[in-house]
Enzyme design. Sequence first.
Site, short mmCIF file in Angstrom:
data_model
loop_
_atom_site.label_atom_id
_atom_site.label_comp_id
_atom_site.label_asym_id
_atom_site.label_seq_id
_atom_site.Cartn_x
_atom_site.Cartn_y
_atom_site.Cartn_z
N ASP A 74 -10.71 4.66 -4.83
CA ASP A 74 -11.68 3.94 -5.66
C ASP A 74 -10.94 2.90 -6.49
O ASP A 74 -10.65 3.09 -7.67
CB ASP A 74 -12.45 4.91 -6.55
CG ASP A 74 -13.69 4.26 -7.13
OD1 ASP A 74 -13.91 3.06 -6.88
OD2 ASP A 74 -14.44 4.94 -7.85
N HIS A 378 -6.40 8.85 -18.59
CA HIS A 378 -7.66 8.18 -18.21
C HIS A 378 -8.88 9.06 -18.45
O HIS A 378 -10.00 8.64 -18.17
CB HIS A 378 -7.61 7.71 -16.77
CG HIS A 378 -7.96 8.75 -15.75
ND1 HIS A 378 -7.38 10.01 -15.71
CD2 HIS A 378 -8.83 8.72 -14.70
CE1 HIS A 378 -7.88 10.69 -14.70
NE2 HIS A 378 -8.75 9.95 -14.07
#
Lengths: 455, 150
Positions: A74, A378
């Site tokens: 992704d 993240h």
Amino acid sequence: MNVDAHIYADGVLIRQMQGDKTLDQLIHTASLPGVFSHVVLMPDGHQGYGFPIGGVAAFDIDHGVVSAGGVGFDINCGVRVLRLDKKLQEVLPRIQEFVLALFQAIPCGAGRSGKSKLTKSDLRSLLSNGAKWCLEKGYALEEDLDSTEESGSLKGADPDAVSDRAMERGRDQLGTLGSGNHFVEIQYIEKIYDESLAQTNGLTVNDVIVMIHSGSRGLGHQVCSDHLDSMQSVVRRLGLDIPDRQLACAPIRSPEGQSYLAAMRAAANFAFANRQMITETIRSSLRSLFGEGKCTVVYDVAHNIAKEETYTFGRGTVKLLVHRKGATRAFPAKHPDLKDKFHAYGQPVLIPGSMGTSSYILVGSDISGMRTFFSACHGAGRAKSRTAAGKDMNAFDLIESLRSRGIYVQGASKSGLVEEHPLAYKDVDAVVDVIEVAGIARKVARLKPIGVIKG
Amino acid sequence: MPAYEQDIETSTFELLEHPSDFGLRVVSPHFESSLLMIAFGMLRSMYTLDKNRLLRRKTRITKMIEAEDREQSIVRFLQDMIHLVYVDRCMPVRMSLQPIAKHKYECLCTCIELSEDDDIPGAEIKAVTYHQLSIITEKGQCSITVFFDI
């Protein structure tokens, strides 16, 4: 191993990393040809494919390699934070309506298409220009781009490096959320840690925030698959010794390396435009529901990407290709690649928690940058597999449990919801504490969820 | 060489855990039949077809697979199937795999159109990984393990 591996974690987090193949994957990453100085694992690190999620590895531009698996499928999966001109008290009475309106307006879940199918020429222009394409078409404000990493448009993107197959997968997916761990969350600012930094970013207690987590959809996945395939041939041709085929790579300066980077940048531009289009849908829903309402982009940052960056090393400088696989860029104040207020105060680092837990806004603070290559975590990081999480509870109990805590949820599928339940993730507070104690980034604000839209 | 045939109803597979996503394992007497079974396992994870599926109009699509080794042939074949589902919006319900040369196959897919209203989407499998991909042939059985990115 060609270089050392540095891990940022506390005792609990490192034990969780020892529970699967995360550390083996970090060792594999440190064994890649041309890897520079050391590799890094963030406190939210967990097992991925080839690279661990939460991994950072830098390669000398002239002598190193680029790995499609090191960026991930992704491409430019990332987070955008929007600040509404509304306070919690105004939104709370209509939170259920707001959640439902967003759920109905934003295409989400497996196999969902966007509202329109792009023409080939529009898609090519979008891949070249990213969020700037949205601005030209009237789907963005100038200020949106100012608050987006690279202004939402990576230079060097080449649509010709993107296969027809990848284009076909992306043509009808612009403005869609996707599934898995992607979400739109309505939150409010529960706590400010640094008044000055919060003020700079226009953040005050009880402001309502919308956080978007999405990426380059099927197009990015196909780009990764295509180039992973071509990198297999390079590995064979050059006789490179790599420990996992998912880590297939090519010298950065090789035709295959350059082709991948041109395609990766194009896919990254698709992701910037995707989050911008979702922003426009949110603005439209906001107007429909509240009659008026301003929605300002606080920041938008990638956490699956490879970027060329310059670092001071010893007495000189070195140009590196930094792979961040589930890691967020975290430039501090005065970094030459930042502009305006971000140059003055540092780049916002956006850390989503799991569904039902806090999220954070931090700001980059590591002046040297060499320890983590200006990178932070993240998110919270998965602690349980999807299968194991799915056995913990049913969707009804999860929705009720969140509702009892004032969090309204709409999900595209019941199985998708339970796989993402809060206990399937690590403790985001502990993860963020590690980042702050290590001096990588400073806490600015803590956000609490009141509504969740899950893909 | 004989063609290997498989349909969606009779294919069997084992679901495997992975910290991020999930995997599948299949076992059958031949590599080719395992290849078809892993494809059907993936397709069944992506969509649960409506019970009236067999009444729908069928189309035939031929896919050519050419690879440098068996692992790559698995990845390329499964990527073709992902494309069929997400771009062509159709689902193979029966497949016939004809070996042509080493690591080269022709696959005739009998497909039905996916229905937005009747078929239930499952895992959004977006890519096939090489991570922990394995082909083990022993005691007259071929086992294939594949992990997917969702």
